[in-house]
Design an enzyme around this catalytic site. Structure first.
Site, PDB file in Angstrom:
ATOM      1  N   GLY A  67      69.035  51.351  53.357  1.00  0.00           N
ATOM      2  CA  GLY A  67      69.035  50.716  54.668  1.00  0.00           C
ATOM      3  C   GLY A  67      67.624  50.318  55.081  1.00  0.00           C
ATOM      4  O   GLY A  67      66.648  50.616  54.394  1.00  0.00           O
ATOM      5  N   ASP A 151      74.209  60.045  53.925  1.00  0.00           N
ATOM      6  CA  ASP A 151      75.177  59.560  54.918  1.00  0.00           C
ATOM      7  C   ASP A 151      76.119  58.535  54.278  1.00  0.00           C
ATOM      8  O   ASP A 151      76.502  58.684  53.139  1.00  0.00           O
ATOM      9  CB  ASP A 151      74.446  59.026  56.147  1.00  0.00           C
ATOM     10  CG  ASP A 151      73.606  57.786  55.867  1.00  0.00           C
ATOM     11  OD1 ASP A 151      73.143  57.613  54.722  1.00  0.00           O
ATOM     12  OD2 ASP A 151      73.409  56.979  56.804  1.00  0.00           O
TER      13      ASP A 151
END
Length: 367
Positions: A67, A151
């Site tokens: 990310g 995550d």
């Protein structure tokens, strides 16, 4: 969409193609990319002329290396702040919503996971119906390095790996290849990297119908026909090290497991790197990994993502992410000053606080 767009959208017959297009950043996911992909998936779901979706990254180096952690660094709180910007909540909410969408999408989604596939890239890939790796694939969930945690559904897929492989990968951020990805359930087929165009053209030429179940079968057979011969597949790490991983993670408590991995003194380079990453990593993250897998074991995918959203926002508020990204990517001194500095200094209250929802109702309550 132009070639300058962070996501290139194309059609090839009944095949819809999404290309992550930030090659200089190894196609790391930013909020624009997440929103563009989500909108396109919505549009294509109701388009009867489109039967199958293909996702890849620009260039040969990566599908997606993670990310946009530089943006997260900017918007995260410092130690003592206990506050992150609205961007943090927006980013993770929309990223996890996209991941869930891919997991539950009715039409076949083929993800070409060649090169680097890490963090958020695994989030894109893990939920696809057809997950392809190649001889160049390098996967990892290395969030312990930056004070985050595995995550994008890590509490779901790490729990479903053989034995305690998932716990080991979550704690150490160890890299694994395409052969490993098949073994631990993170990929469906291993193809030669040069077969991409052949597969794309083959998929576009398929005689699709409006029945997604039938189309899934067509796609599966097309991919299977190009599988890399067993003797050409990369040498495995996870299967080879399975017994050692089980031994190193055979403690009843996290401190026991941590000490066993940290104390590894053999001459195996892969295990040496895993041990070094854990001991240099964020102590609070190690506790989160242990606890997220314990809590997430019997959760649904939606419940996992709701729990991880609270974790992500809280870890960004706590100062861990700001310090971890600073050390790795901003100042690049690779010397993070973690607070707490050791596993022993982490209190149960600090761990519990990370799991406490910041909202009366989760922004992902509707999943």
């Amino acid at each position: 969409m132009t070639q300058e767009s962070p996501v290139i959208v194309e059609r090839q017959g009944a095949l819809g193609k999404l290309t992550l297009n930030l090659p200089k950043a190894l196609n790391a996911l930013n909020l624009d990319m997440i929103d563009l992909m989500a909108a396109q998936l919505d549009e294509w779901e109701s388009d009867d002329s489109l039967a199958c979706i293909w996702i890849e990254g620009t260039g040969d180096k990566a599908l997606c290396a993670g990310g946009d952690v530089v943006a997260l660094h900017r918007e995260s709180g410092s130690y003592g702040d206990d506050k992150a910007g609205q961007f943090v909540e927006d980013f993770f909410t929309r990223e996890y919503r996209l991941d869930y969408r891919i997991h539950t999408y009715p039409k076949p989604i083929v993800v070409w996971g060649s090169g680097i596939v890490m963090g958020g890239g695994i989030g894109i890939m893990s939920g696809a119906s057809h997950r392809i790796v190649t001889e160049t694939t390098r996967m990892a969930m290395p969030e312990i390095t930056i004070g985050l945690f595995p995550d994008v559904g890590g509490s779901w897929f790490l729990n479903r790996m053989p034995g305690r492989t998932g716990l080991f990968l979550g704690l150490t951020g160890a890299q694994f290849n395409g052969t490993d990805a098949l073994y631990c359930g993170m990929a469906d087929r291993l193809l030669p990297s040069e077969s991409k165009d052949l597969l794309l053209n083959g998929l576009a030429a398929l005689d699709f119908t409006t029945d997604p179940t039938y189309n899934h079968v067509l796609v599966s057979k097309q991919i299977q026909s190009l599988e890399l011969a067993a003797e050409a597949q990369p040498a495995p790490n996870l299967r080879t090290h399975y017994d050692v991983i089980q031994e190193l993670t055979d403690g009843a408590t996290l401190p026991e497991v941590y000490q066993a991995i940290a104390a590894y003194s053999g001459d195996d380079k892969w295990l040496q790197r895993a041990s070094a990453t854990l001991t240099a990593g964020c102590p609070l993250t190690a506790w989160i990994v242990w606890e997220q897998l314990r809590r997430g074991r019997h959760m649904s995918l939606a419940q996992v993502l709701q729990m991880e959203l609270a974790l992500a926002v809280n870890m960004c508020s706590s100062g861990q992410v700001k310090e971890g990204v600073r050390a790795l990517l901003i100042d690049k001194d690779r010397n993070p000053k973690w607070q707490p500095a050791t596993l022993e200094e982490v209190t149960w209250e600090q761990v519990e606080r990370c799991f406490k929802s910041p909202w009366p109702e989760s922004p992902l309550a509707d999943l």
